[in-house]
Design a protein around this motif. Structure first.
Motif: not given
Length: 419
Positions: A50-79
């Motif tokens: 269960x722990x491995x599955x949750x970690x894998x899920x969290x990693x995939x979700x982070x990569x998805x957001x990183x790929x689909x929403x680069x503006x969020x990362x840029x906004x954070x860096x800009x602020x």
């Protein structure tokens, strides 16, 4: 509140059940891959999976957001950069106030890199460079300030003009202020800088022309502006007196503010200026007219100082004033001088001695002393001069005089042998 209690109770019962189940039936889990095997109880294995599955899920979700929403990362860096810029700017201002010019400039320039409005940073950096006596760096920072905000060109010019005035570069400051002075309504500070530039160049008439605008836009307090106005008109009279232009002097006197005309120092300055312009007859009339209205010792003194070849009328006029001011020392001194102009030596001596008796003054002593010397009364003249010396504003120090020195202390060449 009751629902939360029920949920907590159910969770507690479920936990107890699971623990009991683990203790009664721990189970067995074996994982084999190639030459490797992993053995553990069933429940621990389930937890690890269960722990491995949750970690894998969290990693995939982070990569998805990183790929689909680069503006969020840029906004954070800009602020983050903006916050850093604000901190650097704040520290730079503090260091400027405290006098750490080099440190302030460094922080201001670092803060300008990520600031949305770096104008302030460059202007403060220019001021810091001025304090560090680095004119080329100051000029570069002013250029960057102008480039950073094209609508703030006037603010840059005002800063540059202020620094030029500090260096007494008055003509350069005037050229810098050319654009800004066209619209003082939007840029009232330009009036104050223009006034300083005109003052530095000695352009008193330009300062007088600027005065109404200074009052209109309230550049300075009321008292400060009143003092400035008084100084301007004083300097205008002084300027006319230096040139010896009596017509200009009288014209400027007519334009003198009415509220200042009752000031005794102002009146005396105008009358003294008439004397410098050799307007003797006008000066005499003015003094006589003013003394009829108000008796002032300074005017009486000036009346006795007017150069004349003869003064019978003036002597008679001054003697008529004795009826009301018989013991006035200034009047008696004035009469003594007028009598000397008429070569009435006995009368002059009498007036001067009466002035000295009424109120001893350095001037009366000197005047009486030189008259006594001229008529040959040297011993009395010496005594009068001695008294006058003691009345000096900065009297001479007490020192031994030749009469107090014994003969043995004198050099051989200066000894006087008794006959």
């Amino acid at each position: 509140m009751g629902g939360l209690f029920i949920i907590a109770l159910l969770a507690l019962v479920a936990g107890v059940g699971i623990v009991a189940l683990i203790e009664t039936e721990p189970g067995y889990l074996l994982i084999a891959y190639g030459g490797y095997t992993v053995e553990t109880s069933f429940w621990v294995g389930i937890l690890l999976i269960a722990t491995v599955v949750l970690l894998l899920y969290a990693s995939l979700r982070f990569l998805h957001r990183l790929i689909t929403s680069p503006a969020n990362v840029l906004n954070w860096a800009g602020e983050r950069r903006l916050r850093q810029s604000a901190r650097l700017t704040s520290r730079g201002i503090i260091n400027f106030i405290e006098g750490s010019w080099a440190k302030s400039r460094k922080q201001m320039l670092r803060g300008a890199r990520y600031s949305e409005s770096p104008l302030l940073n460059y202007l403060m950096a220019a001021r810091a460079s001025y304090r560090l006596q680095e004119p080329e760096a100051m000029r570069q920072h002013l250029v960057k300030a102008a480039e950073s905000d094209l609508e703030a060109i006037i603010a840059v010019d005002l800063t540059q003009a202020e620094l030029q005035l500090n260096d007494r570069q008055y003509e350069k400051a005037l050229r810098t202020l050319e654009a800004a002075k066209k619209n003082p309504n939007k840029h009232p500070q330009v009036l104050s800088l223009l006034c300083k530039a005109y003052d530095g160049l000695g352009d008193i008439e330009a300062m007088l022309t600027l005065l109404p605008a200074l009052r209109k836009y309230r550049i300075g307090g009321a008292l400060e502006l009143d003092d400035l106005e008084a100084r301007i008109h004083h300097d205008l009279l002084e300027q006319a007196a230096v040139t010896g232009d009596a017509a200009l002097l009288k014209a400027r006197w007519k334009k003198y503010p009415a509220r200042l005309l009752d000031d005794e120092s102002v009146q005396l300055h105008y009358l003294s200026s008439l004397l410098v312009c050799d307007e003797v007859s006008t000066l005499e009339r003015e003094i006589e007219k003013r003394l009829k209205k108000s008796w002032k010792a300074a005017l009486v003194s000036l009346y006795g100082r007017i150069p004349r070849e003869s003064a019978p009328k003036q002597l008679a006029t001054a003697e008529s004033w004795l009826k009301q001011h018989a013991n006035d020392p200034e009047l008696l001194l004035c009469l003594g001088r007028l009598a000397m102009v008429e070569r009435q030596w006995a009368k002059a001596r009498d007036y001067l001695e009466r002035s000295h008796a009424a109120l001893p003054s350095e001037e009366a002593c000197l005047e009486l002393g030189r008259l006594l010397t001229a008529v040959g009364d040297h011993s009395t003249a010496a005594e009068v001069f001695r008294v006058g010396t003691g009345l000096r504003t900065n009297p001479l120090p007490e020192l031994p005089q030749p009469d107090d020195v014994v003969a043995d202390s004198l050099p051989e060449t200066h000894r006087i042998e008794s006959p």
